[in-house]
Design an enzyme around this catalytic site. Sequence first.
Site, short mmCIF file in Angstrom:
data_model
loop_
_atom_site.label_atom_id
_atom_site.label_comp_id
_atom_site.label_asym_id
_atom_site.label_seq_id
_atom_site.Cartn_x
_atom_site.Cartn_y
_atom_site.Cartn_z
N ARG A 36 0.77 -1.24 0.00
CA ARG A 36 0.00 0.00 0.00
C ARG A 36 0.81 1.30 0.00
NH1 ARG A 36 -2.68 -3.86 2.35
NH2 ARG A 36 -4.77 -4.34 1.60
N GLN A 103 2.67 -11.00 9.07
CA GLN A 103 1.80 -11.20 7.90
C GLN A 103 2.67 -11.47 6.67
OE1 GLN A 103 -1.51 -7.96 8.02
NE2 GLN A 103 0.10 -7.27 9.37
N ILE A 105 5.49 -13.19 4.09
CA ILE A 105 5.64 -14.55 3.57
C ILE A 105 7.07 -14.77 3.09
CG2 ILE A 105 3.20 -14.78 2.95
CD1 ILE A 105 3.89 -13.90 0.11
N HIS A 121 0.25 -15.62 7.19
CA HIS A 121 -0.09 -15.79 5.77
C HIS A 121 0.80 -16.80 5.06
CE1 HIS A 121 -2.18 -11.59 6.01
NE2 HIS A 121 -2.92 -12.57 6.50
N CYS A 150 3.79 -31.46 -9.80
CA CYS A 150 4.37 -32.54 -9.00
C CYS A 150 4.56 -33.75 -9.92
CB CYS A 150 3.37 -32.86 -7.89
SG CYS A 150 3.80 -34.24 -6.83
N SER A 191 -0.26 -1.68 7.51
CA SER A 191 -1.35 -0.70 7.37
C SER A 191 -2.51 -1.09 8.27
CB SER A 191 -1.80 -0.66 5.91
OG SER A 191 -2.26 -1.95 5.51
N ASN A 213 5.09 3.02 12.43
CA ASN A 213 4.70 2.91 11.02
C ASN A 213 4.96 4.22 10.30
OD1 ASN A 213 3.47 0.67 9.47
ND2 ASN A 213 2.05 2.27 8.80
P1 NAD Z 1 0.67 -2.98 3.56
O1 NAD Z 1 1.39 -2.87 2.26
O2 NAD Z 1 -0.80 -2.89 3.56
O3 NAD Z 1 1.19 -1.84 4.54
C1 NAD Z 1 2.55 -1.64 4.79
C2 NAD Z 1 2.64 -0.50 5.80
O4 NAD Z 1 4.00 -0.40 6.19
C3 NAD Z 1 2.24 0.86 5.25
O5 NAD Z 1 1.37 1.47 6.17
C4 NAD Z 1 3.57 1.63 5.14
O6 NAD Z 1 3.41 3.00 5.44
C5 NAD Z 1 4.39 0.96 6.19
N1 NAD Z 1 5.83 0.94 5.92
C6 NAD Z 1 6.46 0.70 4.74
N2 NAD Z 1 7.79 0.66 4.93
C7 NAD Z 1 8.00 0.92 6.25
C8 NAD Z 1 9.15 1.03 7.06
N3 NAD Z 1 10.38 0.90 6.55
N4 NAD Z 1 8.99 1.30 8.38
C9 NAD Z 1 7.75 1.48 8.92
N5 NAD Z 1 6.63 1.39 8.20
C10 NAD Z 1 6.75 1.10 6.88
O7 NAD Z 1 1.17 -4.33 4.26
P2 NAD Z 1 0.45 -5.26 5.33
O8 NAD Z 1 -0.23 -4.46 6.36
O9 NAD Z 1 1.46 -6.27 5.75
O10 NAD Z 1 -0.71 -6.04 4.56
C11 NAD Z 1 -0.65 -6.47 3.25
C12 NAD Z 1 -0.37 -7.93 2.95
O11 NAD Z 1 0.80 -7.88 2.19
C13 NAD Z 1 -0.03 -8.89 4.03
O12 NAD Z 1 -1.02 -9.83 4.03
C14 NAD Z 1 1.27 -9.59 3.56
O13 NAD Z 1 1.06 -10.99 3.52
C15 NAD Z 1 1.47 -9.12 2.17
N6 NAD Z 1 2.83 -8.80 1.71
C16 NAD Z 1 3.93 -9.41 2.21
C17 NAD Z 1 5.18 -9.06 1.77
C18 NAD Z 1 6.39 -9.75 2.36
O14 NAD Z 1 6.31 -10.92 2.70
N7 NAD Z 1 7.50 -9.04 2.51
C19 NAD Z 1 5.34 -8.05 0.82
C20 NAD Z 1 4.18 -7.44 0.29
C21 NAD Z 1 2.93 -7.81 0.76
#
Ligand code: NAD
Length: 240
Positions: A36, A103, A105, A121, A150, A191, A213
């Site tokens: 996001r 959350q 992965i 997740h 598989c 978020s 955040n």
């Molecule tokens: P989101 O993208 O909805 O929100 C990320 C939040 O983190 C935002 O509010 C942003 O402002 C904040 N943010 C970004 N970088 C930051 C930092 N360096 N320090 C502090 N805050 C920071 O992500 P979400 O809430 O985890 O939900 C979305 C879904 O995305 C989850 O279900 C997850 O499984 C999936 N996801 C996972 C990955 C991963 O595994 N790395 C990557 C992308 C999405």
Amino acid sequence: MEEAMQALRQWISESRCAVFFGGAGVSTESGIPDFRSVDGLYHQKYDAPPETILSHSYFYRHTDSFFRFYREKMLYLDAAPNDAHLALAKLEQQGHLAGVITQNIDGLHQAAGSRNVQELHGSVLRNYCTRCHRFAPLGEILQSEGVPKCACGGILKPDVVLYEESLDSRTLERSLELIENADLLIVGGTSLAVYPAAGLIRYYRGSRLVLINLSPTPYDREADLLIAGKIGQVLGSVVP
Ligand code: NAD
């Protein structure tokens, strides 16, 4: 900000069963885009919105397109843990942190050394056959082209929770237990928009809820300590 950091340092040092609850923002400093933020996946253009592509029905109806998106956008094999992952692993070792609920992965908390990690997740590192249910390592997805199969002919599916799918009940139970027993809850890099995961923090009964955040969240007013900063920088500096 320095005052809040000082309070966080103090709370962590007094804590014996802190819990960290995080999301995609924890891994942006490792080079993995979140969903996001302005440069996140939701602001890029695809044939269908990411929520649609990453859904259970899309996986089975358009398996080929799912894997094209998945290989290109969900696998970051060169990513390494950043200061947030490393600080949390250190806090667990020092006996301050009882566990991490994520959350994400990407497996980066375990790569940093955290042991009690609840992956709400799932994980891209695990995959299984949708027909014979055999577990398959990531290598099998990487070595395949198109739809990974598989030996039995079934489609290999990443062990990640897609939209329209429910969370693993044991992971959910362990996460709830951690949160209910926490003497400090640090929430960061999320978020808090994805349910039911985000709703878990409602089960915290203590009076030390810390929210770190970059952008505002629906829970900001409930935080006892609110830090608008980069989580790697914040945790890296409070946990030297
Ligand atoms: P989101 O993208 O909805 O929100 C990320 C939040 O983190 C935002 O509010 C942003 O402002 C904040 N943010 C970004 N970088 C930051 C930092 N360096 N320090 C502090 N805050 C920071 O992500 P979400 O809430 O985890 O939900 C979305 C879904 O995305 C989850 O279900 C997850 O499984 C999936 N996801 C996972 C990955 C991963 O595994 N790395 C990557 C992308 C999405």
